[in-house]
Design a protein around this motif. Structure first.
Motif, PDB file in Angstrom:
ATOM      1  N   TRP A   1      -2.260   0.264 -10.834  1.00 36.43           N
ATOM      2  CA  TRP A   1      -0.923   0.073 -10.256  1.00 36.43           C
ATOM      3  C   TRP A   1      -0.774  -1.340  -9.709  1.00 36.43           C
ATOM      4  O   TRP A   1       0.281  -1.955  -9.821  1.00 36.43           O
ATOM      5  CB  TRP A   1      -0.669   1.068  -9.118  1.00 36.43           C
ATOM      6  CG  TRP A   1      -0.431   2.474  -9.551  1.00 36.43           C
ATOM      7  CD1 TRP A   1      -0.717   3.009 -10.776  1.00 36.43           C
ATOM      8  CD2 TRP A   1       0.132   3.531  -8.773  1.00 36.43           C
ATOM      9  NE1 TRP A   1      -0.376   4.329 -10.797  1.00 36.43           N
ATOM     10  CE2 TRP A   1       0.150   4.687  -9.583  1.00 36.43           C
ATOM     11  CE3 TRP A   1       0.612   3.622  -7.477  1.00 36.43           C
ATOM     12  CZ2 TRP A   1       0.631   5.918  -9.139  1.00 36.43           C
ATOM     13  CZ3 TRP A   1       1.097   4.845  -7.033  1.00 36.43           C
ATOM     14  CH2 TRP A   1       1.105   5.976  -7.861  1.00 36.43           C
ATOM     15  N   LEU A   2      -1.847  -1.828  -9.086  1.00 32.67           N
ATOM     16  CA  LEU A   2      -1.756  -3.132  -8.432  1.00 32.67           C
ATOM     17  C   LEU A   2      -1.742  -4.287  -9.428  1.00 32.67           C
ATOM     18  O   LEU A   2      -1.466  -5.416  -9.068  1.00 32.67           O
ATOM     19  CB  LEU A   2      -2.913  -3.332  -7.457  1.00 32.67           C
ATOM     20  CG  LEU A   2      -2.815  -2.603  -6.132  1.00 32.67           C
ATOM     21  CD1 LEU A   2      -3.839  -3.112  -5.155  1.00 32.67           C
ATOM     22  CD2 LEU A   2      -1.427  -2.717  -5.520  1.00 32.67           C
TER      23      LEU A   2
ATOM     24  N   LEU B   1       2.450  -0.417   1.593  1.00 32.97           N
ATOM     25  CA  LEU B   1       3.207   0.754   1.128  1.00 32.97           C
ATOM     26  C   LEU B   1       4.635   0.704   1.673  1.00 32.97           C
ATOM     27  O   LEU B   1       5.596   1.037   0.982  1.00 32.97           O
ATOM     28  CB  LEU B   1       2.520   2.047   1.579  1.00 32.97           C
ATOM     29  CG  LEU B   1       1.128   2.327   1.001  1.00 32.97           C
ATOM     30  CD1 LEU B   1       0.600   3.653   1.535  1.00 32.97           C
ATOM     31  CD2 LEU B   1       1.151   2.355  -0.522  1.00 32.97           C
TER      32      LEU B   1
ATOM     33  N   ARG C   1      -4.570  -7.652  -2.319  1.00 38.86           N
ATOM     34  CA  ARG C   1      -5.236  -7.295  -3.576  1.00 38.86           C
ATOM     35  C   ARG C   1      -6.544  -8.071  -3.715  1.00 38.86           C
ATOM     36  O   ARG C   1      -7.578  -7.498  -4.074  1.00 38.86           O
ATOM     37  CB  ARG C   1      -4.290  -7.584  -4.749  1.00 38.86           C
ATOM     38  CG  ARG C   1      -4.877  -7.234  -6.100  1.00 38.86           C
ATOM     39  CD  ARG C   1      -3.806  -7.213  -7.189  1.00 38.86           C
ATOM     40  NE  ARG C   1      -4.452  -7.050  -8.484  1.00 38.86           N
ATOM     41  CZ  ARG C   1      -4.913  -8.052  -9.215  1.00 38.86           C
ATOM     42  NH1 ARG C   1      -4.785  -9.302  -8.782  1.00 38.86           N
ATOM     43  NH2 ARG C   1      -5.509  -7.820 -10.366  1.00 38.86           N
TER      44      ARG C   1
ATOM     45  N   CYS D   1       6.595  -1.741  -0.272  1.00 40.22           N
ATOM     46  CA  CYS D   1       6.936  -1.179  -1.589  1.00 40.22           C
ATOM     47  C   CYS D   1       8.210  -0.345  -1.459  1.00 40.22           C
ATOM     48  O   CYS D   1       9.072  -0.348  -2.331  1.00 40.22           O
ATOM     49  CB  CYS D   1       5.825  -0.267  -2.109  1.00 40.22           C
ATOM     50  SG  CYS D   1       4.372  -1.154  -2.620  1.00 40.22           S
TER      51      CYS D   1
ATOM     52  N   LEU E   1      10.438   1.346  -4.124  1.00 35.66           N
ATOM     53  CA  LEU E   1       9.488   2.196  -4.853  1.00 35.66           C
ATOM     54  C   LEU E   1       9.263   3.505  -4.103  1.00 35.66           C
ATOM     55  O   LEU E   1       9.302   3.541  -2.876  1.00 35.66           O
ATOM     56  CB  LEU E   1       8.153   1.475  -5.033  1.00 35.66           C
ATOM     57  CG  LEU E   1       8.201   0.159  -5.815  1.00 35.66           C
ATOM     58  CD1 LEU E   1       6.809  -0.419  -5.959  1.00 35.66           C
ATOM     59  CD2 LEU E   1       8.824   0.381  -7.182  1.00 35.66           C
TER      60      LEU E   1
ATOM     61  N   ASP F   1      10.668   3.941 -10.961  1.00 38.16           N
ATOM     62  CA  ASP F   1       9.797   4.505  -9.951  1.00 38.16           C
ATOM     63  C   ASP F   1      10.313   5.851  -9.448  1.00 38.16           C
ATOM     64  O   ASP F   1       9.535   6.770  -9.212  1.00 38.16           O
ATOM     65  CB  ASP F   1       9.620   3.536  -8.779  1.00 38.16           C
ATOM     66  CG  ASP F   1       8.353   3.851  -8.024  1.00 38.16           C
ATOM     67  OD1 ASP F   1       7.269   3.583  -8.571  1.00 38.16           O
ATOM     68  OD2 ASP F   1       8.444   4.418  -6.924  1.00 38.16           O
TER      69      ASP F   1
ATOM     70  N   ARG G   1       4.330  -4.285  -7.694  1.00 41.49           N
ATOM     71  CA  ARG G   1       3.302  -4.037  -6.669  1.00 41.49           C
ATOM     72  C   ARG G   1       2.359  -5.228  -6.528  1.00 41.49           C
ATOM     73  O   ARG G   1       1.885  -5.526  -5.440  1.00 41.49           O
ATOM     74  CB  ARG G   1       2.514  -2.763  -6.999  1.00 41.49           C
ATOM     75  CG  ARG G   1       3.296  -1.492  -6.702  1.00 41.49           C
ATOM     76  CD  ARG G   1       2.415  -0.269  -6.762  1.00 41.49           C
ATOM     77  NE  ARG G   1       3.144   0.936  -6.372  1.00 41.49           N
ATOM     78  CZ  ARG G   1       3.892   1.652  -7.191  1.00 41.49           C
ATOM     79  NH1 ARG G   1       4.014   1.280  -8.456  1.00 41.49           N
ATOM     80  NH2 ARG G   1       4.530   2.726  -6.763  1.00 41.49           N
ATOM     81  N   ARG G   2       2.076  -5.897  -7.641  1.00 40.88           N
ATOM     82  CA  ARG G   2       1.126  -7.001  -7.594  1.00 40.88           C
ATOM     83  C   ARG G   2       1.578  -8.071  -6.600  1.00 40.88           C
ATOM     84  O   ARG G   2       0.813  -8.496  -5.736  1.00 40.88           O
ATOM     85  CB  ARG G   2       0.952  -7.600  -8.983  1.00 40.88           C
ATOM     86  CG  ARG G   2      -0.193  -8.551  -9.030  1.00 40.88           C
ATOM     87  CD  ARG G   2      -0.412  -9.077 -10.444  1.00 40.88           C
ATOM     88  NE  ARG G   2      -1.409 -10.121 -10.374  1.00 40.88           N
ATOM     89  CZ  ARG G   2      -2.492 -10.161 -11.117  1.00 40.88           C
ATOM     90  NH1 ARG G   2      -2.708  -9.230 -12.017  1.00 40.88           N
ATOM     91  NH2 ARG G   2      -3.352 -11.142 -10.982  1.00 40.88           N
TER      92      ARG G   2
ATOM     93  N   ASN H   1       4.211   6.013  -3.160  1.00 41.60           N
ATOM     94  CA  ASN H   1       3.403   5.209  -2.263  1.00 41.60           C
ATOM     95  C   ASN H   1       2.287   6.082  -1.713  1.00 41.60           C
ATOM     96  O   ASN H   1       2.529   6.954  -0.906  1.00 41.60           O
ATOM     97  CB  ASN H   1       4.295   4.631  -1.161  1.00 41.60           C
ATOM     98  CG  ASN H   1       5.461   3.841  -1.748  1.00 41.60           C
ATOM     99  OD1 ASN H   1       5.262   2.962  -2.573  1.00 41.60           O
ATOM    100  ND2 ASN H   1       6.677   4.186  -1.364  1.00 41.60           N
TER     101      ASN H   1
ATOM    102  N   ALA I   1       1.618  -6.778  -2.950  1.00 44.25           N
ATOM    103  CA  ALA I   1       0.292  -6.667  -2.332  1.00 44.25           C
ATOM    104  C   ALA I   1      -0.209  -8.049  -1.908  1.00 44.25           C
ATOM    105  O   ALA I   1      -0.917  -8.172  -0.910  1.00 44.25           O
ATOM    106  CB  ALA I   1      -0.687  -6.015  -3.291  1.00 44.25           C
TER     107      ALA I   1
END
Ligand code: GDP
Length: 452
Positions: A156-157, A198, A170, A201, A207, A295, A162-163, A210, A166
């Motif tokens: 996911w990351l 989260l 990450r 997100c 999103l 999502d 999300r990348r 989470n 984060a």
């Protein structure tokens, strides 16, 4: 004399218990879907059944009395607090709750038909369980071990958004050697950073999936330190490491979370439900765009797996019991934000988004009813325009809602419907039915589950 009075009371209570039906209804939806507003309106509509749209339809024409139970309800839904927010000046939306709560309402119906003179009154106890839909997103965790979960999170990351959301987190998680001795201080910091991530997100990218859900919606029954774990991005399903390593500590807490938090919710609460109302804010993601719609689809597919009883008992195996939910109301909420002609289209787009999964739920024997809903109508219609008040502002605005397609395009690309943050209508009072769209249909649907 006191003794016999007590005895009579007991007999009466037992008779009541025998003549009384119980209907247990779950109400859920992701955070912001409209659960609190919906339940407040539901109690209000029942309390005012003689005045609203309900008065004119069966079986509410036989409804004699409604009693909302104030006392002796465990974790009660904050009805009075919600009412006071709505009826304050200026009106405010009620506080969303992040935990499970309960409503108990006793209804007495006049019996119908030829025998109505000799039949006792029909009593129905409606028990409503309100819980965060996010908790259902954890269902897939029941079939994962910690290493598999780490693999999934790493996956996911790697993908946007999300990348980017984060950011440095990450890299920090990639730096941790799963087999090295755990640093509990650093673990606590990483867990806090994961929770922040989260939250971003949810708020920045809209999103819905989470995980773990209880990081954002802990509920009151979980010890905080048991929630102290994060996915280790270098771990996988083959990892083995000592008990005091990063992997050892995190996997132990993950197992506890899976077995005693996630599973306990299903065992203690979910398994007793007869029917379910599932609320979805479809307009928000339609406004936010393609990524939010994708999502939402993934999240709702995950949520709907808890109602999918078709696939050769997979769910029963996972849960170790056979769920009994037979009816599901599936509702796009807040549709008063668009014009009455567009409301069915919003519901249609929602059903288009989840076409396959809804077909599976139906195939598994659950009766699904789709209803576009507004628990509390904040707009008035005037020709092609809607008139409403904006949150935090005085006065009124007149606007024309953007377009809603009759069906959701396969590409998920839409013109934004242009939503405004509306405040509740003025003059709401507990003793008057709140304005709404289709709450009467929904209340009737709930009651149909009983024999009256
Ligand atoms: P919960 O998190 O699922 O309990 O959602 P809430 O009931 O707190 O609703 C979240 C927000 O959605 C509220 O604060 C309102 O702004 C909005 N909302 C909920 N129901 C309605 C509705 O029927 N009409 C409109 N216009 N807005 C609503």
């Amino acid at each position: 004399q006191n003794k016999s009075a007590n005895w009579f009371k007991q007999v009466a209570q037992r008779a009541e218990a025998l003549g009384q039906q119980r209907l247990r209804v779950g109400v859920t939806g992701l955070s912001g879907a409209g659960k609190t507003t919906f339940i407040t309106s539901l109690i209000n509509q029942l309390e005012n059944h003689r005045k609203g749209l309900l008065a004119r339809r069966a079986p509410f024409d036989r409804l004699e009395s409604v009693r909302w139970q104030r006392e002796s309800v465990e974790q009660p839904f904050p009805y009075l607090e919600s009412l006071s927010a709505l009826s304050s000046n200026p009106a405010r939306w009620p506080e969303s709750t992040a935990d499970l709560s309960r409503v108990v309402i006793d209804l007495r119906f006049q019996p119908q038909g030829l025998l109505r003179k000799v039949q006792p009154v029909k009593q129905l106890r409606l028990e409503i369980l309100d819980y965060p839909g996010e908790w259902l997103l954890d269902l897939p965790l029941l079939q994962l071990d910690y290493g598999q979960w780490c693999e999934q999170m790493a996956d996911w990351l790697e993908q946007e958004p999300r990348r980017s959301l984060a950011g440095p987190l990450r890299d920090q998680l990639l730096e941790v050697d799963p087999a090295a001795p755990a640093d509990l201080q650093q673990l606590a910091e990483l867990k806090a950073a994961w929770s922040d991530f989260l939250m971003r997100c949810r708020t920045e990218a809209g999103l819905s999936r989470n995980q773990p859900a209880r990081f954002l919606q802990p509920g009151s029954d979980v010890a905080a330190e048991m929630l102290e774990f994060v996915p280790l991005l270098r771990a996988n399903r083959h990892s083995i490491a000592p008990a005091d390593s990063w992997f050892g500590i995190c996997s132990g807490r993950f197992d506890y979370y899976r077995d005693f938090v996630v599973r306990a919710f299903y065992d203690e609460h979910f398994r007793h439900l007869d029917q379910q109302v599932l609320l979805v804010d479809m307009l928000g993601p339609m406004d936010a765009g393609e990524a939010a719609l994708v999502d939402l689809r993934d999240a709702m597919e995950a949520v709907l797996s808890s109602f999918d009883y078709g696939r050769s008992g997979l769910l029963a195996r996972l849960l170790r019991f056979r769920p009994r939910i037979r009816r599901l109301a599936f509702c796009a909420t807040k549709v008063d934000k668009v014009s009455p002609e567009q409301q069915r289209a919003v519901q249609q787009c929602l059903e288009d988004l989840l076409l396959d999964r809804l077909a599976e739920v139906r195939h598994g024997g659950v009766e699904v009813r789709g209803l576009p809903l507004s628990a509390i109508r904040a707009t008035r219609q005037e020709g092609d325009n809607l008139i409403a008040g904006l949150e935090g502002q005085d006065g009124w605005v007149r606007y024309r809602p953007g377009s809603i397609p009759a069906h959701l395009p396969q590409s998920l690309q839409l013109d934004s419907p242009e939503l405004l943050p509306l405040r509740p209508p003025p003059g709401l009072h507990r003793s008057e039915p709140f304005p709404h769209y289709r709450m009467d249909d929904l209340v009737a649907w709930i009651i149909e589950g009983a024999q009256l």
